[in-house]
Design an enzyme around this catalytic site. Sequence first.
Site, mmCIF file in Angstrom:
data_model
loop_
_atom_site.group_PDB
_atom_site.id
_atom_site.type_symbol
_atom_site.label_atom_id
_atom_site.label_comp_id
_atom_site.label_asym_id
_atom_site.label_seq_id
_atom_site.Cartn_x
_atom_site.Cartn_y
_atom_site.Cartn_z
ATOM 1 N N ASN A 55 -103.753 -41.682 47.385
ATOM 2 C CA ASN A 55 -102.348 -41.691 46.963
ATOM 3 C C ASN A 55 -102.137 -40.662 45.862
ATOM 4 O O ASN A 55 -103.070 -39.966 45.463
ATOM 5 C CB ASN A 55 -101.938 -43.098 46.520
ATOM 6 C CG ASN A 55 -102.801 -43.571 45.374
ATOM 7 O OD1 ASN A 55 -102.781 -43.010 44.295
ATOM 8 N ND2 ASN A 55 -103.598 -44.605 45.626
ATOM 9 N N LYS A 101 -95.497 -60.446 40.839
ATOM 10 C CA LYS A 101 -96.929 -60.113 40.715
ATOM 11 C C LYS A 101 -97.533 -60.736 39.475
ATOM 12 O O LYS A 101 -98.678 -61.196 39.485
ATOM 13 C CB LYS A 101 -97.105 -58.598 40.619
ATOM 14 C CG LYS A 101 -97.311 -57.973 41.946
ATOM 15 C CD LYS A 101 -97.395 -56.472 41.862
ATOM 16 C CE LYS A 101 -96.793 -55.915 43.123
ATOM 17 N NZ LYS A 101 -96.659 -54.479 43.117
ATOM 18 N N PRO A 151 -110.441 -55.277 48.134
ATOM 19 C CA PRO A 151 -110.431 -56.359 47.159
ATOM 20 C C PRO A 151 -109.401 -56.068 46.073
ATOM 21 O O PRO A 151 -109.223 -54.921 45.683
ATOM 22 C CB PRO A 151 -111.850 -56.334 46.574
ATOM 23 C CG PRO A 151 -112.354 -54.960 46.848
ATOM 24 C CD PRO A 151 -111.684 -54.509 48.116
ATOM 25 N N ASP A 152 -108.692 -57.100 45.632
ATOM 26 C CA ASP A 152 -107.720 -56.917 44.550
ATOM 27 C C ASP A 152 -108.461 -57.081 43.220
ATOM 28 O O ASP A 152 -108.801 -58.191 42.812
ATOM 29 C CB ASP A 152 -106.575 -57.931 44.672
ATOM 30 C CG ASP A 152 -105.444 -57.585 43.723
ATOM 31 O OD1 ASP A 152 -105.713 -57.261 42.546
ATOM 32 O OD2 ASP A 152 -104.274 -57.624 44.148
ATOM 33 N N ILE A 153 -108.718 -55.970 42.560
ATOM 34 C CA ILE A 153 -109.542 -55.974 41.339
ATOM 35 C C ILE A 153 -108.849 -56.779 40.244
ATOM 36 O O ILE A 153 -109.436 -57.638 39.596
ATOM 37 C CB ILE A 153 -109.799 -54.523 40.862
ATOM 38 C CG1 ILE A 153 -110.432 -53.726 41.996
ATOM 39 C CG2 ILE A 153 -110.681 -54.509 39.615
ATOM 40 C CD1 ILE A 153 -110.448 -52.227 41.787
ATOM 41 N N ASP A 199 -104.597 -50.416 48.981
ATOM 42 C CA ASP A 199 -104.461 -51.797 49.451
ATOM 43 C C ASP A 199 -105.320 -52.024 50.688
ATOM 44 O O ASP A 199 -105.827 -53.113 50.899
ATOM 45 C CB ASP A 199 -102.994 -52.092 49.785
ATOM 46 C CG ASP A 199 -102.149 -52.146 48.518
ATOM 47 O OD1 ASP A 199 -102.693 -52.586 47.480
ATOM 48 O OD2 ASP A 199 -100.976 -51.742 48.565
ATOM 49 N N PHE A 215 -100.183 -53.104 36.346
ATOM 50 C CA PHE A 215 -99.066 -52.171 36.532
ATOM 51 C C PHE A 215 -98.440 -52.475 37.882
ATOM 52 O O PHE A 215 -99.130 -52.921 38.796
ATOM 53 C CB PHE A 215 -99.562 -50.720 36.512
ATOM 54 C CG PHE A 215 -99.574 -50.126 35.137
ATOM 55 C CD1 PHE A 215 -98.581 -49.269 34.721
ATOM 56 C CD2 PHE A 215 -100.579 -50.450 34.242
ATOM 57 C CE1 PHE A 215 -98.567 -48.740 33.445
ATOM 58 C CE2 PHE A 215 -100.590 -49.925 32.965
ATOM 59 C CZ PHE A 215 -99.577 -49.066 32.562
ATOM 60 N N LYS A 220 -117.184 -36.597 62.322
ATOM 61 C CA LYS A 220 -115.768 -36.226 62.257
ATOM 62 C C LYS A 220 -115.056 -36.670 63.545
ATOM 63 O O LYS A 220 -115.538 -36.376 64.652
ATOM 64 C CB LYS A 220 -115.665 -34.704 62.082
ATOM 65 C CG LYS A 220 -114.266 -34.229 61.877
ATOM 66 C CD LYS A 220 -114.222 -32.723 61.696
ATOM 67 C CE LYS A 220 -112.789 -32.260 61.809
ATOM 68 N NZ LYS A 220 -112.700 -30.817 61.989
HETATM 69 O O1 C5P Z 1 -100.292 -55.717 44.291
HETATM 70 P P1 C5P Z 1 -100.153 -54.337 43.739
HETATM 71 O O2 C5P Z 1 -101.127 -53.366 44.320
HETATM 72 O O3 C5P Z 1 -98.784 -53.784 43.740
HETATM 73 O O4 C5P Z 1 -100.525 -54.529 42.188
HETATM 74 C C1 C5P Z 1 -100.626 -53.450 41.320
HETATM 75 C C2 C5P Z 1 -101.577 -53.780 40.229
HETATM 76 O O5 C5P Z 1 -102.763 -54.349 40.757
HETATM 77 C C3 C5P Z 1 -102.041 -52.561 39.456
HETATM 78 O O6 C5P Z 1 -102.295 -52.962 38.134
HETATM 79 C C4 C5P Z 1 -103.324 -52.175 40.176
HETATM 80 O O7 C5P Z 1 -104.205 -51.476 39.310
HETATM 81 C C5 C5P Z 1 -103.884 -53.517 40.556
HETATM 82 N N1 C5P Z 1 -104.641 -53.524 41.811
HETATM 83 C C6 C5P Z 1 -106.003 -53.756 41.787
HETATM 84 N N2 C5P Z 1 -106.699 -53.805 42.973
HETATM 85 C C7 C5P Z 1 -106.081 -53.630 44.133
HETATM 86 C C8 C5P Z 1 -104.707 -53.395 44.182
HETATM 87 C C9 C5P Z 1 -104.009 -53.334 42.998
HETATM 88 O O8 C5P Z 1 -106.563 -53.904 40.703
HETATM 89 N N3 C5P Z 1 -106.775 -53.667 45.254
#
Ligand code: C5P
Length: 445
Positions: free
Chosen positions: A241, A368, A336-338, A310, A354, A320
Site C-alpha cells: 500500500n 475499531k 493476523p491483526d497485530i 489485511d 490508527f 513467477k
Molecule cells: O482494522 P484496521 O486495519 O483498519 O485497523 C487499523 C489499525 O490496526 C492500525 O493501527 C494498524 O496498524 C493496525 N493493524 C494491525 N494489524 C493488522 C491490521 C491493522 O496492527 N493486520
Amino acid sequence: DTTNQSGRDNPFQLEMPVIVGLSSRIDCENEALTVNIVLGITGGIAAYKAPDLVRRLRERDAEVQIVMTASAEEFVTATALQAVSGRPVRSNLWDKEAEAAMSHIELARWADVVLVAPATAEVMARIVSGAAPDLLTTICLATEAPIALAPAMNHVMWNNPATQSNRELLEQRGIHILGPDTGSQACGETGAGRMLDPDVIAATVCGLSVGKGDGSLQGRTVVITAGPTREPIDPVRYITNRSSGKMGYAIARAAAAQGADVILVSGPVSLQPPPGMQVFQVNTAQEMFEVTHEHVRGADIFVAAAAVADYRPTEIKPQKIKKRDERMSLELVRCPDILASVAALDNPPFTVGFAAETENVEAYARAKLETKNLDMIAANRVGDDQGFDTDDNAVTVLWPNGRQEFTRTAKTDLARSLVDLIAKHFYATTGSNTEPRLTVISNLD
Ligand code: C5P
C-alpha cells in the site's frame, strides 16, 4: 548593561546555560523551554542575511551557537555574528581552546536542532556523502537532533540533477529542506534558489525542535509499528500500500525525545532508521506480528502506526506466474491483526491504533476502538493526497470518553502532540508516577 536579567540586549555578554532539576510537574504546553540551535553558515551570498536570521531566532527565545565554514567568512564577519548571537563563533575543528570549552561532540549533543542557512550545493553534497572535513559537517554527522537546511544558490545549480538527487536523499534521511524561494537572484538571474525569508526559517526551525522534551516518557518502553507491509505473490510480485512510514517514524522520534526506550518495527520504507532507538526491519504482516510480539511484553505503550495488509495470498508461488488466461484470480487469506492481538494480551500495554479511512472516518474509528479494545485511536482521512505518503496529516484522536482534533500540520509536529496526549492518558489510565523528569534551561545574568 550587565544588570539586564537575561543579558540578551548585551551582545558581548555570554549567557551560561544552567540546568535546574525540578521534581514538580509543570504543564509542558505552557512551559517555554529554551531551544538550542547550532546555526551553520556556509559560503553563499545569502550569508549576508545570517545576522538577521540570528535575531529572528533569538526573538523566539532560541540559544544560537554559530558555526561558520571558512568560505562563509568571505561574506559575513564573525564579529557581527558574535554580537547578535551573544556567543563566540566557532569555525575551526582544531581550535584547542574552543574544543576544550565545548567540543564538537558536546556541540552536537547540545543542539536541539542543527540549522544550516544558507546551505550551499557543496555542503549538501558533503552531508549526503557523510564527509566531515570541517566543524560544521562533523556536527551534522555527530548529532541526533533534527537537521534543517535552507539551500541558497544559483537556480541552475539548484536544478542540477546532482543537487536534486542530493536533496532527495537528504529528505529521505529525515533532513528538513526549507525552501528555496523563487525570485531574482544575486547573480542577476531569476529562478529557484533564493534563501527563504529569515523569519520563515526561524518560525519553522523553532517548531521543528522536539527539544529534549520534559522527559515525560523517561524509563518507559514504547513499541511502534510503522510503514506498509509487503505480501509476496511470487518471487517478483507483492501486494502493498501507499504508506510511507513518515507518521510512525515521527512518533518514534517524538517518543525518544521524551526519554522513552523506543522499539520501532518497520515495514519497507525509504526512510533512514532514526538514531537512538532499536529498529527492526520486516517485510510481511506475519513478520511484523512476530517481531512485535517478541518485544511488546512488558512494554508500557504500543502504537500501531503501520498500514498492515489485511489479506495476503494464500500461497506464494515458487516461480513467477506466467500470463495465460484473460482473467485470473488470487486467493487471499486474512493477515493476523497485530494491534488487536496486543490489546488482547493478559497485561496489555497502553494501546494506540490508527484508523485510515476514506469515509465515515470517526464512526469507523470509534467502532475499531471498541472492537479491538484499544485505549486510543487516531483517525485520519486518506486518499486525495491526504494522509498517506505526505509530510502533513490531520487526525481526530478518540478514546473511550473523549476526542481531540488536530488540524492539518507537519507530521513531526503532530507526532509531538500525539506523544504528549498519549503520555497524559497513559499516566491517567495506569495511575503510574505522573512526575516526569523535568529539566529547565534558564539563563544566568
Ligand atoms: O482494522 P484496521 O486495519 O483498519 O485497523 C487499523 C489499525 O490496526 C492500525 O493501527 C494498524 O496498524 C493496525 N493493524 C494491525 N494489524 C493488522 C491490521 C491493522 O496492527 N493486520
